[in-house]
Design an enzyme around this catalytic site. Sequence first.
Site: not given
Length: 318
Positions: A48, A202, A206
């Site tokens: 990305i 993770y 986030k």
Amino acid sequence: MSVLFLSVAAAVWFYVAVYYVFFRSSRCCSSAQLNGRTVIVTGSNTGIGKATALDLAQRGARVILACRNKEKAEAAAFDIRRETGNSQVVFMHLDLASLKSVRCFAETFLNSEPRLDVLVNNAGVMASGHTDDGFGMTFGVNHLGHFLLTNLLLDRLRQCGRSRVVTVTALLHHLGTVDFPLLDATKDLVSGQTTRDVFRAYCNSKLCNVLFTRELANRLEGSGVTCYSLHPGVVYTELCRNISWWQRLLLTPVARLFFLDPEAGSQTVLHCVLQQGIEHLSGRCFSNCTLLEVGAKGRDDALAKKLWEVSERLTGIS
């Protein structure tokens, strides 16, 4: 034959339904040009980040590829310069797993670059182990590294007026928690290094990204600097490069079939960087180029403020 045909048809329709409900991506429709503007994109040698850097370079921006791997980043910069004809695409070394490296990057940037219009906190890992400073790798890279980087560059962002901070999060923030006693005790938001712990770490990181963006917006209100977090979609990138070979073996066929490619995954990042008229939504989260309602924990201002204060202490900027 009819049973086989119906089975295949049902499978195709299931794939189409799942794809369009969960994985399809809207496109950034902004035609903005960025000549004379400077953008930093972390983790931009692949995935990305590279797709985002490529698009911004095509729009005329000076793009800083802030990456750990010098060889890969210089190759990415060469690719982007060749494809866009924009010579203002350069690599600067940044290892988010080292607070010393973050400080060195910020010092180098501030001494060499007169402006910063956009900071894209894109880099992310899902990995076991620890950072150079002893923090859990996923928490340290995904949250603390970007927290320190942003704070060290805030004055330069303020100087440019209508600048932006864009941070990539994930829908998995809904599963995240922030356990401050555990963080104080272990320098991490999970207690182990199992596969389950890595996944939980993770999710927790986030949630930290969402809370960081919310508190940053509160602190920057009226400054001209706005900030946004975003879910890029379910994207097939190198995020899981640190998982075991058998897990990659299981994931890869599904990822290739269903997940977005990096170019599609960059669209909401670009929306948050470029779209005019969203300034009043500073601190909010986006997905598919539209506003996303985050989970209850991601809207907790008291939690966001406490995370900020703890992060200041952990990074030594308080």
